[in-house]
Design a protein around this motif. Structure first.
Motif, PDB file in Angstrom:
ATOM      1  N   GLN A 276       0.826  -1.206   0.000  1.00 45.11           N
ATOM      2  CA  GLN A 276       0.000   0.000   0.000  1.00 45.11           C
ATOM      3  C   GLN A 276       0.865   1.263   0.000  1.00 45.11           C
ATOM      4  OE1 GLN A 276      -0.915  -2.797   1.056  1.00 45.11           O
ATOM      5  NE2 GLN A 276      -3.119  -3.024   1.033  1.00 45.11           N
TER       6      GLN A 276
ATOM      7  N   PHE B 282     -10.540  -2.359  -1.396  1.00 44.72           N
ATOM      8  CA  PHE B 282      -9.092  -2.453  -1.233  1.00 44.72           C
ATOM      9  C   PHE B 282      -8.446  -1.077  -1.384  1.00 44.72           C
ATOM     10  CE2 PHE B 282      -4.759  -3.073  -2.510  1.00 44.72           C
ATOM     11  CZ  PHE B 282      -4.328  -4.210  -1.835  1.00 44.72           C
TER      12      PHE B 282
ATOM     13  N   SER C 275      -7.598   0.908   1.775  1.00 43.12           N
ATOM     14  CA  SER C 275      -6.354   0.683   2.511  1.00 43.12           C
ATOM     15  C   SER C 275      -5.236   1.540   1.933  1.00 43.12           C
ATOM     16  CB  SER C 275      -5.964  -0.797   2.478  1.00 43.12           C
ATOM     17  OG  SER C 275      -5.611  -1.214   1.179  1.00 43.12           O
TER      18      SER C 275
ATOM     19  N   ASP D  19      -1.883  -8.579  -4.268  1.00 40.96           N
ATOM     20  CA  ASP D  19      -2.421  -7.457  -3.485  1.00 40.96           C
ATOM     21  C   ASP D  19      -3.347  -7.963  -2.383  1.00 40.96           C
ATOM     22  OD1 ASP D  19      -1.092  -5.551  -4.924  1.00 40.96           O
ATOM     23  OD2 ASP D  19      -2.849  -4.814  -6.014  1.00 40.96           O
ATOM     24  N   VAL D  20      -4.322  -8.771  -2.784  1.00 41.81           N
ATOM     25  CA  VAL D  20      -5.344  -9.223  -1.835  1.00 41.81           C
ATOM     26  C   VAL D  20      -4.749 -10.135  -0.767  1.00 41.81           C
ATOM     27  CG1 VAL D  20      -7.498 -10.513  -1.588  1.00 41.81           C
ATOM     28  CG2 VAL D  20      -7.210  -8.946  -3.509  1.00 41.81           C
TER      29      VAL D  20
ATOM     30  N   LEU E 121      -3.032  -8.163   1.902  1.00 42.29           N
ATOM     31  CA  LEU E 121      -3.772  -7.090   2.567  1.00 42.29           C
ATOM     32  C   LEU E 121      -3.757  -7.217   4.088  1.00 42.29           C
ATOM     33  CD1 LEU E 121      -5.650  -4.619   2.493  1.00 42.29           C
ATOM     34  CD2 LEU E 121      -7.575  -6.188   2.187  1.00 42.29           C
TER      35      LEU E 121
ATOM     36  N   GLN F 163      -0.599  -6.030   5.584  1.00 41.87           N
ATOM     37  CA  GLN F 163      -0.447  -4.585   5.422  1.00 41.87           C
ATOM     38  C   GLN F 163      -1.272  -3.809   6.448  1.00 41.87           C
ATOM     39  OE1 GLN F 163       1.618  -2.973   3.154  1.00 41.87           O
ATOM     40  NE2 GLN F 163       2.428  -5.009   2.728  1.00 41.87           N
TER      41      GLN F 163
END
Length: 349
Positions: free
Chosen positions: A111, A137, A140, A238-239, A242, A245
């Motif tokens: 992120q 998303f 974030s 990415d997911v 998450l 992050q």
């Protein structure tokens, strides 16, 4: 031995066939969903964006829109650009690895890194600061942007955001699989596209549920772009990352000073709205939570009028967001699309 050789040949044939079908499907998807904006290089990533200048009568500050997982810039641009055309300068962009944007040299998998890409793109376009609008998303990343670039953050608008650790930290199995170095590349190259094409209508129904999917949404918003191997894997990485992050970032949300509005539906089947949205309202000083009954995961499409009112309030206009939410509630009170088939997974997608 002959049987083993036959099995090996069959396996190779299956791999080649699935890979070939995926490449052909990806080519057709790209041919039918051409870029709609301009390109610029940001630290090795070729970023696709649409920059809409402010009109002569602009009365709102610049707006930067950050789309969610499995999406691209058209997912917010189609429903929201008409509302702000002439009133505000707007920036829509494909996040690194999504839509028509390149991922870069492995520098856009967090992120913080994607927020830095946004800040650099704003600088290149002469946008000094803006109200940052993050969906799902993208929420974030909006939060990370506010923490890392507070001087560029005029205000924050979170739409069905995914911003806090959730129970177990699980995501859908195909994201965890696709994010793996070797197996993930094979899965994205062979399986994700044909299976995704078969499941995309049902998955979209559940993203919008209990609200209705707009006619031709998948085609008009170019959602199938995510089913190309590189995009699918970037999205999965990415997911899958998450949880880690937000686990690190959420304790810092109290540092955010920008004016903030959080919009959430109480029938969201994608994220834990009672964790993320309530958490944002709790953790960001002065944040206003707007709770909408019978709204799912897509306020940008289902409640664009509420998004408009929230932006106007962040810009300093006296707007009653509770009254705006009630108008939306009256409009969608009887919505029950997909409620008989959509499982409430509560894992960001």
């Amino acid at each position: 031995m002959n049987i083993l050789i036959l099995v090996l040949v069959l396996l190779i044939a299956i791999v080649l066939a699935l890979t070939g079908l995926t490449q052909a499907a990806a080519w057709l998807i790209e041919r039918g969903n051409a870029p709609v904006g301009d390109f610029t290089d940001i630290d090795g990533a070729r970023i696709h964006y649409v920059h809409v200048p402010a009109g002569s009568g602009a009365d709102l500050p610049p707006l930067v829109f950050i789309h969610g997982a499995s999406a691209n810039l058209k997912d917010q641009m189609l429903p929201l650009r008409p509302l702000f055309e002439g009133r505000a300068e707007m920036l829509f962009f494909d996040r690194p690895g999504h839509g028509w944007s390149g991922r870069g040299d492995g520098n856009n998998e967090t992120q913080k890194a994607q927020a830095a890409t946004i800040a650099a793109l704003m600088d290149r376009l002469g946008i000094r600061d803006a109200i940052i609008v993050g969906h799902s998303f993208g929420g974030s990343i909006a939060a990370a942007f506010a923490l890392e670039h507070p001087h560029k953050t005029r205000g924050l608008l979170f739409l069905s955001a995914a911003t806090h650790p959730w129970p177990g930290g699980d995501t859908s199995w195909y994201y965890s699989l696709s994010a793996r170095p070797v197996v993930g590349r094979l899965f994205a190259a062979m399986v994700a596209n044909p299976v995704g094409l078969m499941r995309i209508a049902a998955a979209t129904t559940c993203v919008f549920s209990p609200n209705k999917v707009p006619d031709s949404y998948v085609d008009e918003a170019s959602i199938k772009l995510v089913l190309r191997p590189r995009a699918f894997r970037a999205n999965a990485i990415d997911v899958e990352g998450l949880y880690r992050q937000v686990l690190a970032t959420a304790p810092r949300y109290h540092e955010i000073k920008a004016a903030t509005v959080v919009i959430s539906g109480d029938e969201d089947t994608v994220v834990y709205e009672e964790i993320h949205s309530i958490g944002l309202a709790r953790d960001i000083p002065g944040a206003e939570l707007v709770w909408v009954h019978n709204l799912g995961h897509k306020p940008d499409w289902v409640a664009p009028d509420l998004v408009l009112a929230a932006v106007e309030k962040l810009a300093g206009t006296d707007r009653d967001l509770r009254a705006a939410a009630q108008a939306v509630e009256a409009r969608i009170a009887n919505d029950a699309y997909g409620t008989d088939v959509c499982v409430n997974e509560k894992a960001p997608i």
